[in-house]
Write a protein that holds these residues in place. Structure first.
Motif, PDB file in Angstrom:
ATOM      1  N   UNK A 388      30.027  16.247  71.538  1.00 18.15           N
ATOM      2  CA  UNK A 388      28.869  15.717  70.789  1.00 18.15           C
ATOM      3  C   UNK A 388      29.340  15.156  69.453  1.00 18.15           C
ATOM      4  N   UNK A 389      29.119  13.861  69.269  1.00 17.83           N
ATOM      5  CA  UNK A 389      29.410  13.250  67.962  1.00 17.83           C
ATOM      6  C   UNK A 389      28.101  12.716  67.389  1.00 17.83           C
ATOM      7  N   UNK A 390      28.084  12.520  66.077  1.00 19.56           N
ATOM      8  CA  UNK A 390      26.877  11.981  65.446  1.00 19.56           C
ATOM      9  C   UNK A 390      27.243  10.744  64.611  1.00 19.56           C
ATOM     10  N   UNK A 391      26.292   9.819  64.547  1.00 14.49           N
ATOM     11  CA  UNK A 391      26.418   8.625  63.689  1.00 14.49           C
ATOM     12  C   UNK A 391      25.061   8.484  63.019  1.00 14.49           C
ATOM     13  N   UNK A 392      24.871   9.231  61.938  1.00 13.87           N
ATOM     14  CA  UNK A 392      23.539   9.360  61.338  1.00 13.87           C
ATOM     15  C   UNK A 392      23.641   9.339  59.811  1.00 13.87           C
ATOM     16  N   UNK A 393      22.464   9.257  59.181  1.00 16.62           N
ATOM     17  CA  UNK A 393      22.425   9.413  57.730  1.00 16.62           C
ATOM     18  C   UNK A 393      22.775   8.145  56.968  1.00 16.62           C
ATOM     19  N   UNK A 394      22.418   6.992  57.532  1.00 15.61           N
ATOM     20  CA  UNK A 394      22.741   5.730  56.860  1.00 15.61           C
ATOM     21  C   UNK A 394      21.814   5.421  55.688  1.00 15.61           C
ATOM     22  N   UNK A 395      20.763   6.210  55.533  1.00 15.72           N
ATOM     23  CA  UNK A 395      19.929   6.121  54.344  1.00 15.72           C
ATOM     24  C   UNK A 395      19.318   4.758  54.101  1.00 15.72           C
ATOM     25  N   UNK A 396      19.429   4.296  52.837  1.00 14.90           N
ATOM     26  CA  UNK A 396      18.760   3.051  52.456  1.00 14.90           C
ATOM     27  C   UNK A 396      19.600   1.820  52.769  1.00 14.90           C
ATOM     28  N   UNK A 397      20.803   2.005  53.362  1.00 14.05           N
ATOM     29  CA  UNK A 397      21.657   0.833  53.595  1.00 14.05           C
ATOM     30  C   UNK A 397      22.248   0.808  55.013  1.00 14.05           C
ATOM     31  N   UNK A 398      21.468   1.268  55.964  1.00 14.04           N
ATOM     32  CA  UNK A 398      21.989   1.382  57.330  1.00 14.04           C
ATOM     33  C   UNK A 398      22.330   0.060  57.994  1.00 14.04           C
ATOM     34  N   UNK A 399      21.609  -1.009  57.647  1.00 15.43           N
ATOM     35  CA  UNK A 399      21.921  -2.294  58.270  1.00 15.43           C
ATOM     36  C   UNK A 399      23.328  -2.726  57.859  1.00 15.43           C
ATOM     37  N   UNK A 400      23.685  -2.372  56.626  1.00 12.66           N
ATOM     38  CA  UNK A 400      24.974  -2.779  56.075  1.00 12.66           C
ATOM     39  C   UNK A 400      26.107  -1.806  56.357  1.00 12.66           C
ATOM     40  N   UNK A 401      25.811  -0.645  56.949  1.00  6.43           N
ATOM     41  CA  UNK A 401      26.858   0.349  57.214  1.00  6.43           C
ATOM     42  C   UNK A 401      27.122   0.570  58.701  1.00  6.43           C
ATOM     43  N   UNK A 402      26.082   0.366  59.514  1.00  8.08           N
ATOM     44  CA  UNK A 402      26.173   0.756  60.925  1.00  8.08           C
ATOM     45  C   UNK A 402      27.286   0.041  61.698  1.00  8.08           C
ATOM     46  N   UNK A 403      27.604  -1.234  61.391  1.00  8.45           N
ATOM     47  CA  UNK A 403      28.685  -1.868  62.172  1.00  8.45           C
ATOM     48  C   UNK A 403      30.004  -1.096  62.033  1.00  8.45           C
ATOM     49  N   UNK A 404      30.360  -0.701  60.802  1.00 10.49           N
ATOM     50  CA  UNK A 404      31.610   0.052  60.604  1.00 10.49           C
ATOM     51  C   UNK A 404      31.483   1.476  61.140  1.00 10.49           C
ATOM     52  N   UNK A 405      30.275   2.059  61.020  1.00  7.40           N
ATOM     53  CA  UNK A 405      30.065   3.423  61.531  1.00  7.40           C
ATOM     54  C   UNK A 405      30.256   3.475  63.046  1.00  7.40           C
ATOM     55  N   UNK A 406      29.737   2.467  63.735  1.00  4.78           N
ATOM     56  CA  UNK A 406      29.889   2.418  65.200  1.00  4.78           C
ATOM     57  C   UNK A 406      31.348   2.259  65.596  1.00  4.78           C
ATOM     58  N   UNK A 407      32.066   1.470  64.806  1.00  5.69           N
ATOM     59  CA  UNK A 407      33.502   1.287  65.090  1.00  5.69           C
ATOM     60  C   UNK A 407      34.245   2.612  64.926  1.00  5.69           C
ATOM     61  N   UNK A 408      33.870   3.354  63.874  1.00  2.00           N
ATOM     62  CA  UNK A 408      34.533   4.644  63.639  1.00  2.00           C
ATOM     63  C   UNK A 408      34.286   5.589  64.819  1.00  2.00           C
ATOM     64  N   UNK A 409      33.042   5.608  65.318  1.00  3.25           N
ATOM     65  CA  UNK A 409      32.746   6.469  66.479  1.00  3.25           C
ATOM     66  C   UNK A 409      33.653   6.105  67.655  1.00  3.25           C
ATOM     67  N   UNK A 410      33.835   4.809  67.908  1.00  6.53           N
ATOM     68  CA  UNK A 410      34.673   4.448  69.063  1.00  6.53           C
ATOM     69  C   UNK A 410      36.127   4.833  68.798  1.00  6.53           C
ATOM     70  N   UNK A 411      36.599   4.727  67.558  1.00  4.80           N
ATOM     71  CA  UNK A 411      37.978   5.145  67.260  1.00  4.80           C
ATOM     72  C   UNK A 411      38.135   6.658  67.431  1.00  4.80           C
ATOM     73  N   UNK A 412      37.117   7.407  66.998  1.00  6.38           N
ATOM     74  CA  UNK A 412      37.197   8.877  67.135  1.00  6.38           C
ATOM     75  C   UNK A 412      37.243   9.264  68.615  1.00  6.38           C
ATOM     76  N   UNK A 413      36.361   8.669  69.405  1.00  3.56           N
ATOM     77  CA  UNK A 413      36.313   9.051  70.824  1.00  3.56           C
ATOM     78  C   UNK A 413      37.579   8.615  71.568  1.00  3.56           C
TER      79      UNK A 413
END
Ligand SMILES: Cc1cc2nc3c(=O)[nH]c(=O)nc-3n(C[C@H](O)[C@H](O)[C@H](O)COP(=O)(O)OP(=O)(O)OC[C@H]3O[C@@H](n4cnc5c(N)ncnc54)[C@H](O)[C@@H]3O)c2cc1C
Length: 435
Positions: A388-413
């Motif tokens: 179980x991994x999480x990609x959450x908590x982007x707060x007030x700037x999620x549109x600007x953070x989610x592309x890199x966050x999703x990439x990090x999830x794929x690198x972790x997995x």
């Protein structure tokens, strides 16, 4: 899109109910996880409780700013005392409803701890790095013609109503520039050149030529289509209802439309991630912060690029024949009820900065829940359960953070060296601090 690497998590059988990865949540966080995972070769199913791009999601009615603007965490030095800042007043731009809820009180204590110059600077460094990487990913993604139309990069104006607000912001410009954000003070006549149709009643303005934005929900809908063409399965109206956990791992995932047996599970369910993770016995330090947007017919004196109404903590973006204003921060629980009084207050603030913006027909009033951590830095990574991994908590700037966050999830997995440093994003980083 073809896969260039081995599947990162070859545990699922890859068929429709046993994909390599199930992503819970079809907002911008979940979609970018699916995008990078699929590119890495995994079979991916996204579960979304509503329709993709629907108003239940925080990714629906926001102002869509991406790029280098706005990387500061909400927890700012000097914001420790809620009462002295007037945050307990319902009309404050950042309102905290008094409550005895233990999770909220703990979150507020952690928020207070994050309001130091050192913590804010560390948060900024993490967020600006993610925003820059995200912009690179977005620029590549938006080469696809269907999605390109939802991305605009005309720069952003930061307007200041008060002399001290403008003076403080001007003093901070050199520090911001040193951090790689091309901000500058607009000289006399420059704002009129940039926005000849719009009359401002302000004391000064800054300009960030890097300012870009996504038109939502159009971006989300088009991105969903791109993902389907890549082979991602998107199951709308499919609600995660529980997990079966065996020997420290998720064995099965229950939904209102059947079960799944994936190799890995990504929870990316925005403000609902707390309840989703709790179903698996995992705690997350996250609170919803409600915001509003009003989308109206574009008035004749409307701006041609995004404008931030700085002291009012509001933003406006032109969307073709519409103008959207967004703002307010309300820490009041999971309610998305719309208060007409707050909406009137937002329109009043707009009138203070741009007096000619005669009210035109309002097309839609919306509210959404920002998924917020106390220090403003997302929670991205593995949890106490093996798969179980999480990609959450982007707060007030999620549109600007989610592309890199999703990439990090794929690198972790995939067990790859990550482009984004995962250390400050550890999901359990608050667990040992205070209870
Ligand atoms: C007024 C306002 C203005 C904003 N402006 C900006 C801006 O200019 N720039 C910026 O970067 N950010 C902005 N934001 C923040 C941004 O909107 C969020 O950070 C972002 O949308 C969060 O995305 P998410 O995918 O994490 O959450 P969401 O978009 O909320 O997606 C989560 C999804 O999970 C689904 N879900 C929940 N529970 C389940 C379940 N049990 N089963 C299946 N699905 C489930 C939900 O239906 C939802 O669609 C703004 C927010 C607001 C409110």
């Amino acid at each position: 899109m073809t896969s260039e690497q081995a599947a990162p998590v070859p545990k699922g059988t890859g068929d429709r109910s046993d994909p390599d990865v199930v992503v819970v949540g079809g907002g911008v966080a979940g979609l970018f996880c699916a995008y990078h995972l699929r590119r890495a070769g995994a079979s991916v199913t996204v579960l979304e409780r509503g329709a993709l791009g629907g108003p239940q999601s925080c990714s629906y009615g926001n102002t869509g700013f991406v790029g280098t603007h706005g990387a500061a965490p909400l927890a700012e030095p000097g914001m420790r005392s809620l009462r002295s800042l007037g945050m307990l007043s319902a009309d404050a731009p950042f309102y905290v409803k008094p409550s005895a809820d233990r999770e909220l009180l703990r979150w507020l204590r952690l928020f207070g701890r994050a309001c130091t110059p050192a913590a804010a600077a560390a948060g900024f460094r993490t967020l600006i790095g993610m925003k820059k990487r995200s912009l690179e990913i977005l620029l590549e993604l938006c080469e696809s013609p269907s999605i390109a139309a939802t991305f605009e990069s005309p720069g952003i104006v930061l307007a200041y109503k008060t002399a001290h607000g403008f003076a403080d912001a001007s003093r901070a410009v050199s520090r911001t520039v040193a951090n790689g954000v091309p901000l500058r003070v607009l000289g006399p006549g420059e704002l009129e050149e940039l926005e000849p149709k719009t009359r401002f009643d302000i004391r000064g303005a800054l300009y960030n030529p890097d300012g870009a934005y996504l038109q939502v929900p159009e971006f989300v809908v088009e991105f969903g289509q791109v993902l389907r063409e890549m082979g991602v399965e998107i199951r709308e109206h499919t609600d995660l209802t529980g997990f079966e956990v065996t020997a420290g791992a998720i064995e099965r995932l229950h939904t209102n439309r059947g079960d799944f047996h994936p190799g890995e599970v990504v929870v990316a369910a925005g403000a609902w991630s707390t309840e989703c993770a709790r179903m698996a016995g995992v705690g997350l330090t996250l609170q919803p912060i409600k915001g509003y947007s009003v989308t109206m017919d574009m008035p004749p004196g409307g701006p041609s690029r995004p404008v931030l109404l700085s002291e009012g903590r509001m933003a406006m973006v032109p969307l073709g024949d519409r103008l959207r204003i967004g703002g307010r921060l309300e820490l009041i629980g999971m309610s998305t009820a719309i208060s007409e009084r707050r909406v009137r207050g937002m329109l009043r603030t707009v009138g203070e900065y741009l007096p000619d913006l005669a009210e035109t027909r309002t097309r839609e009033t919306w509210s959404g829940l920002r998924p917020c951590t106390p220090d403003g830095v997302p929670l991205i990574g593995r949890t106490g359960l093996r798969n179980l991994v999480v990609a959450v908590g982007y707060g007030h700037i999620g549109m600007g953070l989610a592309p890199a966050g999703g990439e990090l999830i794929s690198h972790i997995l995939a067990g790859q060296d990550p482009t984004t440093d995962p250390t400050p994003l550890q999901p359990d980083r608050f667990d040992s601090i205070i209870s």
